[in-house]
Design an enzyme around this catalytic site. Sequence first.
Site, PDB file in Angstrom:
ATOM      1  N   GLU A 172       1.261 -24.281  -8.179  1.00 58.66           N
ATOM      2  CA  GLU A 172       1.655 -25.113  -7.036  1.00 58.66           C
ATOM      3  C   GLU A 172       2.274 -24.275  -5.922  1.00 58.66           C
ATOM      4  O   GLU A 172       3.207 -24.707  -5.246  1.00 58.66           O
ATOM      5  CB  GLU A 172       2.601 -26.247  -7.469  1.00 58.66           C
ATOM      6  N   HIS A 224      10.354 -27.829 -11.891  1.00 53.75           N
ATOM      7  CA  HIS A 224      10.222 -27.220 -13.212  1.00 53.75           C
ATOM      8  C   HIS A 224      11.147 -26.015 -13.256  1.00 53.75           C
ATOM      9  O   HIS A 224      11.404 -25.383 -12.219  1.00 53.75           O
ATOM     10  CB  HIS A 224       8.797 -26.714 -13.471  1.00 53.75           C
TER      11      HIS A 224
END
Length: 516
Positions: free
Chosen positions: A50, A323
């Site tokens: 990402e 995350h």
Amino acid sequence: MEPPPDEINIITLNCWGLKYISKLRRERLTEIGRQLTLAKPQPHIVALQECFTQEDYQSIRRQTRSILPHGKFYHSAALGGGLAILSRWPIEESTMRPYPLNGRPTAFWRGDWYVGKGVACARIRYGPAAKQVVEVFNTHTHSPYEAGKPGDSYLCHRTAQSWEMAKLLRGAAERGHLVLAVGDFNMTPMSLQHQLISSLAPVRDVWRVLHPDSSVGPAHHPAEKARSRPVPTAEFNILENGAASDGPTNTWRWTKAQQKQLGRGKSPVAVSPDTLDLRGKRLDYIFAGSGDISALGGGWVVKRASVGMMMRHPELGCSLSDHFAVEATLAFHPFQLPATTPLLPNKDNNPDPLPSHLKEVTNGTYLHSPSPSSTHLPPSPPSPTVQLTSFLPRSNPPSPPEEGLPATTYTTILNLIETYTARERFELRWRGHHFFLSLLTTTACLVAIWFPPHHYVGFILLLVSTLGLATGVVNGLLALLFFRSELKALREFEWEVRNASGTLGVGTEGGDGEEW
């Protein structure tokens, strides 16, 4: 070239760097680059997911160039896969391999198909010898939007993607290279997708090597509840379970009211390590092989695994991503093969791919047998010699239908393929019929324009015909191009599964299935 290292330090991180969507993207990814340069131990290989924009990638590259001089940003599909690999050593070769099953363009609000998810492959040379090569496979699989719901239509995608990853890892291992599979796999430990990789490829989930009794999902997950363990604390989930996602210490999992307490000039907000963590889980993984033990005179073993990049932004007070990172250190362990290579006694004595204390359940998940938490003693991690021995051939090899996975697991996969194939055939027919119906409707409206009593009726008929034809053409193109190609990919997947399970028979090798 510098001498080969005794240790290789790896970091994988989902950066949450979606353009226009991820909050505080530039500030966070800039800080991620700075923290990578400060990481201890110093990383040799970093895999990012990402990281969608060249701006963010270049920002990280500028800051890490002194310790990670080599890098590759991978391009795919319309919006890009968001994958990047940074390395201390030269990248000799790279490839971006898209997954055959990779979301649906009709689910445009989800975007998985438009980013072209796949596997970013890099061949990195860490030493001068022929086999002193590490092949890195960085991925971000399809997001589990419907996970846990009946008829999860994306489960087949994630299963096919794990199957493809296992094939790539096997090929690299057969070349005698050290194999690393890293990234956000969007799966829970010991799930069907997890078992496909750890059983069909000669790799090991590094976290489970050192923490073999760690959780198999969040506290509310049926597989984890079956283990009869108490709800873990935030600290326990980080240190023992490796839960790098969805935990209470990540500020992007807080409520909006809690997030308003963060920002420039505001006091830091701490989270007690004793906070109960109901949702924390593992989605990010590092799978590692051993390398060619014979050619190298030893192999690579897991020395350390931890959750990292947990610091907050120094000014904004927020977590650097939604995350945390997963970090690991592989150490080279000398291991001399005897003249006659000793074989493991049997499959049950081999820690991988299917330990004897794991039990199969009907949904394809493998669980530790439940034991009372008061008397539970976690097993000790295996020694380096045991780790390498487990990569050696086994005696009494199983027959082909049982090799790698139980026969019931292949049946589970084939059932997934059958269910999803039926769904896509229906979609193909429906959209094909809509295309032909739109042609008839448009023709009827154009004819009717000649007979309306009022001009505005003609305008309405023209508008309806134009919109109807536009949507019909879109659906026709989807039926012709996307759904047909996806059905063919499903046929390929089915053939490979049947071939691997030994159930390939007459009538399963050809044809494209039902088509309009």
